[in-house]
Design an enzyme around this catalytic site. Structure first.
Site: not given
Length: 263
Positions: A13, A15-16, A18-20, A141, A154
């Site tokens: 999810t 995932s366009t 960065g980390i994803g 995190s 967060y």
């Protein structure tokens, strides 16, 4: 160690970028059939085409949906009925003084960071258990352990993810399905770059320089004393999704550069 995920269907999810995106890329490189998810169809399709070209014909598809809502979750699960690997990466973050965080903001963080993963796991884990194999990973995190004073809203959601993942690992006990959390520390993601873009331009510094300075100033307990790359986080996730990690479940796996000062 050779990780082969051929024949496994994976959904990452958010995932366009960065980390994803790094996780999706790593899973596809290991042979998995990967579904890219993001809120905007045009962006999703662009990333799908980019990965197919980059990975020379990898089986990559796209499914656009906003997972901050129950309706968005239903749309995604309707488009992607079943998977073997679920990586719950959807999330938001931002600096905000505690006394300025209203109820709506708390709810927005809860729905996006917590309930998105709950809804995905509730849908996909049943099939994994029935088939006797599956991997669920929550991207938490180090802020779930070291609650940041300027991002309490967060940090709370990241702690919640740890509890949910541990509980779901017990739900799947003895089934061949593992559920784990991966805890990145400061990471050179697109979100971090957006947060410091003005500073980088103003000071004429690279994002890496700004990131390393951030770590030394605000995460001084870091042992590596630098910001991590998205690929370093993705490496841990890909391993956690592999057959080789079959005895690892209910765990909180830190990729935080040693920021959390504990043994």
């Amino acid at each position: 160690m050779h990780i082969d995920l051929s024949g496994k269907n994976a959904l990452v999810t958010a995932s366009t970028a960065g980390i994803g995106l790094a996780i999706a890329t790593g899973l596809a490189q290991a042979g998995a059939n990967v579904v890219i998810n993001g809120r905007h169809p045009d962006t999703v399709q662009k990333v799908v085409e980019q990965l197919r070209k980059q990975l020379h014909g990898a089986n990559v598809e796209g499914a656009a949906a906003d997972l901050s809502t129950a309706a968005g979750a239903r749309a995604l699960t309707a488009a992607v009925p079943g998977v073997d690997i679920l990586v719950n990466n959807a999330g938001i973050f931002g600096l905000r003084p505690f006394f300025e965080i209203d109820d709506a903001e708390w709810e927005r963080y809860f729905q996006t960071n917590v309930m998105s993963g709950v809804r995905m796991a509730r849908h996909y884990m049943r099939g994994m258990i029935e088939r006797g194999w599956g991997r669920v990973v929550f991207i938490s995190s180090e802020s779930g352990l070291n609650i940041p004073v300027d991002m309490v809203q967060y940090g709370f959601t990241k702690t919640a993810q740890l509890s949910i993942a541990r509980g779901l690992a017990k739900v799947a006990a003895g089934s061949g399905v593992t559920v784990n959390s991966v805890l990145p520390g400061p990471t050179l993601s697109d979100g971090f770059k957006d947060m410091v873009r003005e500073q980088a331009e103003r000071e004429g510094k690279s994002y890496e320089q700004i990131g390393d300075e951030f770590v030394r100033a605000h995460r001084s307990s870091s042992i590596i004393q630098r910001i991590a790359s998205t690929e370093e986080v993705a490496n841990m996730v890909v391993y956690t999704c592999s057959a080789q990690a079959s005895a690892t479940t209910g765990a909180s796996l830190r990729v935080d550069g040693g920021v959390v000062d504990t043994i």
